[in-house]
Structures are given as structure tokens and as C-alpha cells.
Design a protein around this motif. Structure first.
Motif, PDB file in Angstrom:
ATOM      1  N   ARG A 122      -4.808 -19.174 -10.101  1.00 42.25           N
ATOM      2  CA  ARG A 122      -5.426 -17.806 -10.455  1.00 42.25           C
ATOM      3  C   ARG A 122      -5.610 -17.187  -9.091  1.00 42.25           C
ATOM      4  NH1 ARG A 122      -9.103 -18.808 -15.294  1.00 42.25           N
ATOM      5  NH2 ARG A 122      -7.175 -19.109 -16.074  1.00 42.25           N
ATOM      6  N   HIS A 123      -6.256 -17.814  -8.039  1.00 43.45           N
ATOM      7  CA  HIS A 123      -6.334 -17.196  -6.784  1.00 43.45           C
ATOM      8  C   HIS A 123      -5.778 -18.041  -5.795  1.00 43.45           C
ATOM      9  CE1 HIS A 123      -9.216 -14.354  -8.684  1.00 43.45           C
ATOM     10  NE2 HIS A 123      -9.669 -15.347  -9.099  1.00 43.45           N
ATOM     11  N   PRO A 124      -4.476 -17.652  -5.553  1.00 41.15           N
ATOM     12  CA  PRO A 124      -3.766 -18.529  -4.524  1.00 41.15           C
ATOM     13  C   PRO A 124      -4.569 -18.491  -3.145  1.00 41.15           C
ATOM     14  CG  PRO A 124      -2.090 -17.295  -5.728  1.00 41.15           C
ATOM     15  CD  PRO A 124      -3.661 -16.835  -6.197  1.00 41.15           C
ATOM     16  N   ASP A 226       4.928 -18.379  -9.427  1.00 40.99           N
ATOM     17  CA  ASP A 226       6.095 -17.861  -9.627  1.00 40.99           C
ATOM     18  C   ASP A 226       6.123 -16.934 -10.791  1.00 40.99           C
ATOM     19  OD1 ASP A 226       7.763 -18.878  -7.657  1.00 40.99           O
ATOM     20  OD2 ASP A 226       9.203 -19.574  -9.011  1.00 40.99           O
ATOM     21  N   VAL A 227       5.644 -17.334 -11.684  1.00 46.77           N
ATOM     22  CA  VAL A 227       5.788 -16.594 -13.055  1.00 46.77           C
ATOM     23  C   VAL A 227       4.895 -15.291 -13.116  1.00 46.77           C
ATOM     24  CG1 VAL A 227       5.936 -16.521 -15.459  1.00 46.77           C
ATOM     25  CG2 VAL A 227       6.780 -18.446 -14.496  1.00 46.77           C
ATOM     26  N   ALA A 228       3.852 -15.576 -12.372  1.00 50.27           N
ATOM     27  CA  ALA A 228       3.037 -14.603 -12.589  1.00 50.27           C
ATOM     28  C   ALA A 228       3.207 -13.191 -11.666  1.00 50.27           C
ATOM     29  CB  ALA A 228       1.573 -14.993 -11.721  1.00 50.27           C
ATOM     30  N   ASN A 229       4.454 -13.485 -10.948  1.00 52.08           N
ATOM     31  CA  ASN A 229       4.860 -12.338  -9.959  1.00 52.08           C
ATOM     32  C   ASN A 229       5.859 -11.611 -10.613  1.00 52.08           C
ATOM     33  OD1 ASN A 229       2.705 -12.424  -7.811  1.00 52.08           O
ATOM     34  ND2 ASN A 229       4.135 -14.216  -6.884  1.00 52.08           N
ATOM     35  N   GLU A 230       6.454 -12.129 -11.859  1.00 51.81           N
ATOM     36  CA  GLU A 230       7.470 -11.510 -12.597  1.00 51.81           C
ATOM     37  C   GLU A 230       7.143  -9.951 -13.139  1.00 51.81           C
ATOM     38  OE1 GLU A 230      10.609 -12.302 -13.034  1.00 51.81           O
ATOM     39  OE2 GLU A 230      10.542 -14.557 -12.359  1.00 51.81           O
ATOM     40  N   ASP A 231       7.893  -9.219 -13.072  1.00 49.87           N
ATOM     41  CA  ASP A 231       7.760  -7.968 -13.844  1.00 49.87           C
ATOM     42  C   ASP A 231       6.988  -7.859 -15.158  1.00 49.87           C
ATOM     43  OD1 ASP A 231       8.681  -6.847 -11.394  1.00 49.87           O
ATOM     44  OD2 ASP A 231      10.798  -6.458 -12.454  1.00 49.87           O
ATOM     45  N   TYR A 232       7.576  -8.905 -15.982  1.00 49.34           N
ATOM     46  CA  TYR A 232       7.206  -8.587 -17.375  1.00 49.34           C
ATOM     47  C   TYR A 232       5.618  -9.086 -17.467  1.00 49.34           C
ATOM     48  CZ  TYR A 232       8.378 -13.699 -17.329  1.00 49.34           C
ATOM     49  OH  TYR A 232       8.586 -14.937 -17.178  1.00 49.34           O
ATOM     50  N   VAL A 233       5.165 -10.006 -16.419  1.00 51.46           N
ATOM     51  CA  VAL A 233       3.688 -10.124 -16.515  1.00 51.46           C
ATOM     52  C   VAL A 233       2.962  -8.917 -16.178  1.00 51.46           C
ATOM     53  CG1 VAL A 233       2.060 -11.475 -15.528  1.00 51.46           C
ATOM     54  CG2 VAL A 233       4.179 -12.500 -15.980  1.00 51.46           C
ATOM     55  N   ASP A 248      -1.720 -16.921 -21.799  1.00 51.91           N
ATOM     56  CA  ASP A 248      -1.113 -18.116 -22.643  1.00 51.91           C
ATOM     57  C   ASP A 248       0.316 -17.817 -22.954  1.00 51.91           C
ATOM     58  OD1 ASP A 248      -3.144 -19.435 -22.608  1.00 51.91           O
ATOM     59  OD2 ASP A 248      -4.245 -18.588 -24.371  1.00 51.91           O
ATOM     60  N   ARG A 249       0.650 -16.255 -23.454  1.00 57.79           N
ATOM     61  CA  ARG A 249       1.805 -16.077 -23.969  1.00 57.79           C
ATOM     62  C   ARG A 249       2.723 -15.552 -23.112  1.00 57.79           C
ATOM     63  NH1 ARG A 249       1.650 -14.018 -29.255  1.00 57.79           N
ATOM     64  NH2 ARG A 249       0.507 -15.672 -30.434  1.00 57.79           N
ATOM     65  N   HIS A 250       2.487 -14.978 -22.007  1.00 51.95           N
ATOM     66  CA  HIS A 250       3.626 -14.387 -20.976  1.00 51.95           C
ATOM     67  C   HIS A 250       3.566 -15.677 -19.661  1.00 51.95           C
ATOM     68  CE1 HIS A 250       2.455 -10.947 -23.498  1.00 51.95           C
ATOM     69  NE2 HIS A 250       3.760 -10.915 -22.940  1.00 51.95           N
ATOM     70  N   ILE A 251       2.614 -15.948 -19.372  1.00 56.35           N
ATOM     71  CA  ILE A 251       2.817 -16.905 -17.977  1.00 56.35           C
ATOM     72  C   ILE A 251       2.954 -18.236 -18.662  1.00 56.35           C
ATOM     73  CG2 ILE A 251       1.786 -17.675 -16.113  1.00 56.35           C
ATOM     74  CD1 ILE A 251      -0.082 -15.218 -15.654  1.00 56.35           C
TER      75      ILE A 251
END
Lengths: 334, 296
Positions: A122-124, A226-233, A248-251
Motif C-alpha cells: 500500500r505504501h512501498p 506491479d499491478v497498482a502501477n497499471e493504467d487500468y488501475v 479487490d477487483r482491479h488489483i
């Protein structure tokens, strides 16, 4: 898909074949006469002769190997010369204990590792992340037996919170039906027996689960970041979705995959770790059996158990690969 | 990665320092890695200087002084036989570090030869060698080492060989994979076009580029090797020599006195954990230093 599964199953056959050759040679190439090496100090002329006939040591090596393979395919893993029981029979009695321990450790590792990894992501590089990183560093650096004795000392000896040794309290007189301590306790329907069997499982599961916990935590953290930096997020957040729902749904849905794979890959390590864990906690499973077999120079048991462990390991990896293909429709089956 | 571009773009002052110097600078700026290095340095110093630092002979004890708690006379207490635990932990560093380092070296040596031949030769040789490593990898973790020690018998050399052999397939796989990827690189094609022999391509062009992942893996393997060696000792498969102190065996010998003398478990246990943490931190730091893209 079916072709993929079939090809993977066929791919495992040469490995098993190679294993059987190596383990066959393991027994034959023991220093000195195999029969005497197997018997060690227990060697008497009668026993030596008996082992020679059982193993067919007077026949050429390739005939011996073919016979060994035929016996294996019939499920005959030989007998322990210590108690005379067949390896297969004892295995069926002891394996449930190891399964329970492995499942306990997996539940601990996954149940704690995924939330910890998400929390850290959540907070790298924040302070929570720092603590989680240190915990997982300890997890991979502490030997199972050191952690095991520490847990026994703190929670068993000092605090008396949890039982330290064995699978159940023998005074409860739980009948052994399935040899799964927890299931046997459930079958009695007595609450004290059920609580007892679960509480025996806690400390060994933590000791065995520490390494997978560290690994699952690390992978979850990396994957979520990794995923949290994706555009769709970013899009999901921009359109005003609640943070929980984005999580829950996107990450998580997309971060799952590497985590699932790593969880599967831990099983082999858990089986090996069970050898140490069961020794610390006097656990009646296959792991402590390997140790006592080695100490008794019961080579036939050692040989068979390594083969069985490896077979299970290959089988589990196969299931991981197949479920990975199921989880990720993008994977190519070739 | 490709070298021609580096020439065209006229390397800046930074890039001209070279891979290893850059990596070293990054490593020196990596706090956790330095902590790891200091940890290891302390244990190496303890191992080298054990005979100078240790206040007592680690093998001789006074039975009447058995199982004393930590005190000024015995910093970590005494074991059942009245031997000074601090001295034994110090001498134990010698055994554990030596056995661990040599075991990883064996694994690296066996594994590199297999990996280099497989990755360099390709084809049938590669297929056969990889099937053999598959077989060894099928035996999970320390179990392979346990089987080998059971077969070879007790002794330090046997433990080094057993742990080394159990690590070899990992190094073989890693090196082979790197080599296969590098074989297709432009500089390898260029060397081939120049008419270099396959052996020369492998040794002069591919191997130097394949070393970094091996070095990182070896550093991390040192952490697990120390744990595995102690694990073998714990299972009663240690050196089996009453004259040497080994951390794993010290733990087993004291396990019965968990209630009355927990410090006998704590100190050797802490030594194993701290040395493993040291190698893990240094290994992670090395990986990030050599390949900064991996920095999380």
C-alpha cells in the motif's frame, strides 16, 4: 488443454524413471556388500542371506533393476528390516500426519502472507513496508528447528498456552481411524478432543510455514506494486471507484497469478521442511520416519521414501502447472 | 546491451566506469547490504580469530561447571559437559562458514560445468544433461543432501559434497538458461562470423557475461547452505566429531535441556540466523547493484 495435460504427464515419466535408476543404484552401490551394509550391526548370516534373496543380489544388475521396477509398479516398496513392516503400510499410517502439517503450514503462510504483502504494497518503502520486509527476511533466514525450539520454549514451556509435542493428548484416548489427527478428533464429536488436535497443530505449522510465509509475502508485495502501477488501475481510481473495490477487483485479480504459482512451488519445500519440523515436535509423520530410518541405517525405507517424496513433488508441480494454465487463459499450452 | 550503440553514443563519464565499479558504488550506497556485509565480516573475524578471542578451549570442559547460565566468566554459559558456550560458538563459526562456503563452491563448480556444457553444446548433450538435473531437482530441498550423507557417511567432506551436489542442479539450470539466451546475442553472432571456435565463444564471449547471475545466486545460496549444514547437524548427520563444535549439533545436544538451559539453544541459533541474514542481505544487495532495474 487435454493435450497439454497429457504431454506434462508424459514428460514426468522419464524423470521418475531416472529417479528409480539413481535410487536403485543408491542401495546397490553402498560401500561394501549391500546386504551387509543394509543390515549393519544387525547382520547375521540368516538375515544377510534373506536380504540377498529378496534383493536378488546374485543376479546380474539389469535383472535386479527390472525386478525392482516391477515390484515398484505393483506398489511394493519393500519392507523395513527394523520392524519388518512393509514401507507402503507404514507410509499410509504416517502420511496423514505430514499432510495435516503441510496444510496447516500452507494456511498459515497464505493466510498471513497475502494480507501482509498487500499491506506492505500500500505504501512501498513506508514504515509498514519496512517492518514487513524485516519479518520476511527473518522468515527466510531462521532455520525451522531454531524457530521450532523457540516456539516450544516460549508458548509451550514458559507460557503453557499451546501443547509443544505430538499430534494429540494420548490421555483423551482418541481412536485412530483415519490417522488424520484432526479428522479422528472430529469423528469423536467431543469438543475437547477437537480443540486439542487443532491446538497441537498451531506451533508446528508456524515453524514449517515461516519460509513460505516470507516468500508469499514478498511475491504478493511485488506483484501488487506491479499491478497498482497499471493504467487500468489509474482509470478505475479516476472514475471514482471506492479504494476497496479497486483493490479487490482491479488489483488483486491480476496480482493473483504469480502468487498462486509461488504457493504451489512451496509444497516441495514444505515436504523437505517436514523432515525437520516433525523431528522438533515429535510429530508422527513421514518426515520423522525418514530421520529415524537414516539413524537406523534402514536403507530400504530411505530409498523408498525419497522416491515417494519426489513422486509427490513432481505430481504437485504438475497440478500447479495445470492450474496455472486454467487460471491464466493467456498462457499457451505448447 | 549491444556494444555498437555504446560506441556511437559516446559513453558519458558515468558509463565509462565499468560494470563492476558501478555495481560496487551502488552496493556501498545500499544500507541493508552493508549491514549484511558487516554481519558476515564479524562472523569471518570470529572464525579466523577464534583461537585468539575464545577464552576457553571449546573441547574441554569442567563437568562440575556444567549447564551454568550466562555470566561474566562464561558470556554464553556452559553446556552439559561444562564447556564454554561462547568459545564453542566462535569455533562453530569456523566449521559452519567453511563447510557452507566450500559446499556452495562445490555446487557452483559441478553446476557450472554441467550448465556450461549443456548451454554451450546444446542439442542432445543439453537434453541429456537437463534430464539428469530434472531428476535431481525432483528430490525436494534438503532431502537430497540427507540421502547423500546417509550414503557417504559422516564427516565434514561428506557434508560439503552432499550440500554441494544438492545445489548443483540449481546453478546448472541458471547458467544454461543464461547461456542459451546469450548465444543469440549480437556479439556471439559476431564472434561466430569471425570464425571463433565454439569453445572460444563459450569461454571468452559467453561465460564472462553469464557470471553475474551465478555470483548473486551463490551469495544467496550461502545463506541456505549454512542453514542446511546446521540442519544436517541437527538431524544427527553432522561431522560427528566430538572434537569440533558445529552449530547444528550444538542445538541437538542441548534440545533436551530446553527447559533448564534455553540459552544453549539461543546462542548457536542466533549465530545461524545472523549469518544467514548477512548473506541474504548481501545477496539481495548484490543483485540490485548489478542490475539496478530490479530495484523494487
Amino acid at each position: 488443454m487435454l493435450r497439454f495435460i497429457v504431454r506434462r504427464v508424459i514428460g514426468a515419466i522419464p524423470v521418475l524413471f531416472g529417479l528409480s535408476i539413481i535410487l536403485f543404484l543408491f542401495l546397490r552401490l553402498l560401500p561394501g556388500d549391500p546386504a551387509e551394509a543394509i543390515l549393519g550391526q544387525h547382520a547375521t548370516p540368516e538375515l544377510t542371506a534373506q536380504i540377498r534373496t529378496t534383493l536378488g543380489l546374485d543376479q546380474p544388475l539389469y535383472v535386479q533393476y527390472v525386478n525392482y521396477l516391477v515390484r515398484l509398479l505393483h506398489g511394493d516398496f519393500g519392507s523395513s528390516f527394523v520392524d519388518g513392516k512393509s514401507v507402503a503400510d507404514t507410509f499410509l499410517v504416517r502420511f496423514p500426519g505430514t499432510i495435516e502439517l503441510t496444510i496447516g503450514a500452507l494456511i498459515f503462510a497464505v493466510g498471513l502472507g497475502i494480507p501482509l504483502g498487500r499491506l506492505a504494497a500500500r505504501h512501498p518503502n513506508g514504515w509498514v513496508d519496512g517492518i514487513v520486509t524485516v519479518v520476511s527476511l527473518f522468515g527466510i533466514s531462521i532455520p525451522i528447528f531454531v524457530l521450532g525450539y523457540t516456539l516450544v520454549f516460549v508458548f509451550g514451556v514458559q507460557l503453557h498456552w499451546l501443547p509443544a509435542l505430538g499430534q494429540s493428548d494420548p490421555r483423551l484416548g482418541i481412536p485412530q481411524v483415519t490417522h488424520f489427527a484432526v479428522i479422528d478428533a472430529l469423528l469423536t464429536g467431543r469438543p475437547n478432543a477437537i480443540i486439542d488436535s487443532f491446538s497441537h497443530l498451531v506451533l508446528p505449522s508456524i515453524a514449517l510455514g515461516s519460509i513460505p510465509l516470507a516468500i508469499v509475502t514478498r511475491i504478493t508485495r511485488a506483484s501488487v506494486i506491479d499491478v497498482a502501477n497499471e493504467d487500468y488501475v489509474r482509470t478505475a481510481r479516476a472514475k471514482g471507484l471506492a479504494e476497496r473495490r479497486v483493490d479487490d477487483r482491479h488489483i488483486m485479480r491480476n496480482a493473483w497469478l504469480p502468487v498462486a504459482t509461488v504457493i504451489g512451488l512451496q509444497v516441495g519445500g514444505l515436504l523437505a521442511g517436514a523432515v525437520l519440523t516433525e523431528t522438533v515436535f515429535s510429530w508422527n509423520g513421514v518426515g520423522s520416519w525418514v530421520v529415524s530410518a537414516i539413524q537406523n541405517h534402514d536403507y530400504i525405507v530411505v530409498q523408498s521414501l525419497i522416491l515417494i517424496f519426489a513422486t509427490i513433488f513432481l505430481f504437485v508441480n504438475l497440478i500447479v502447472d495445470i492450474s496455472y494454465a486454467f487460471l491464466n487463459p493467456r498462457i499457451r499450452y505448447s | 546491451m549491444s556494444q555498437p550503440i555504446a560506441i556511437v553514443t559516446r559513453p558519458t563519464a558515468r558509463a565509462s566506469r565499468g560494470l563492476w565499479r558501478d555495481a560496487f558504488r551502488r552496493l556501498m550506497r545500499n544500507g541493508p547490504a552493508l549491514v549484511g556485509a558487516v554481519c558476515i565480516a564479524i562472523f569471518v573475524a570470529a572464525a579466523v580469530l577464534a583461537s585468539v578471542i575464545a577464552p576457553y578451549d571449546p573441547t574441554l570442559g569442567v563437568l562440575a561447571d556444567g549447564k551454568q547460565g550466562p555470566s561474566l566468566a562464561h558470556l554464553m554459559g556452559t553446556d552439559l559437559l561444562g564447556r564454554d558456550e561462547f568459545s564453542r560458538v566462535l569455533y562453530g563459526a569456523r566449521i559452519s562458514l567453511t563447510v557452507g562456503v566450500v559446499a556452495v563452491f562445490f555446487g557452483l563448480a559441478f553446476g557450472s560445468v554441467v550448465g556450461a556444457v549443456a548451454g554451450g553444446a546444446g542439442g542432445k548433450v543439453d537434453a541429456v544433461l537437463m534430464r539428469v538435473t530434472d531428476v535431481l531437482l525432483a528430490i525436494p530441498g534438503i532431502l537430497l543432501a540427507i540421502g547423500i550423507v546417509a550414503w557417504l557417511g559422516h564427516g565434514q567432506l561428506q557434508i560439503m559434497l552432499a550440500v554441494g551436489i544438492s545445489y548443483a542442479p540449481i546453478f546448472a539450470r541458471l547458467l544454461r538458461g543464461t547461456l542459451l539466451a546469450l548465444r543469440e546475442a549480437d556479439f556471439a553472432t559476431a564472434a561466430r562470423a569471425e570464425g571463433a571456435t565454439p569453445a572460444r565463444i563459450l569461454l571468452r564471449h559467453l561465460m564472462p557475461n553469464a557470471l553475474t547471475p551465478l555470483i548473486v545466486q551463490a551469495t544467496l545460496a550461502l545463506a541456505t547452505a549454512i542453514i542446511d549444514v546446521a540442519g544436517l547437524g541437527f538431524l544427527g548427520l553432522g561431522p560427528g566429531d566430538p572434537r569440533v563444535a558445529e552449530w547444528g549439533e550444538m542445538l541437538t545436544d542441548s534440545a533436551r535441556f530446553l527447559q533448564s538451559a534455553p540459552y544453549l539453544i539461543f546462542f548457536p541459533g542466533a549465530a545461524i540466523v545472523l549469518s544467514a541474514i548477512g548473506f541474504n542481505l548481501l545477496g539481495d544487495g548484490l543483485r540490485e547493484a548489478i542490475d539496478p532495474r530490479l530495484k523494487r
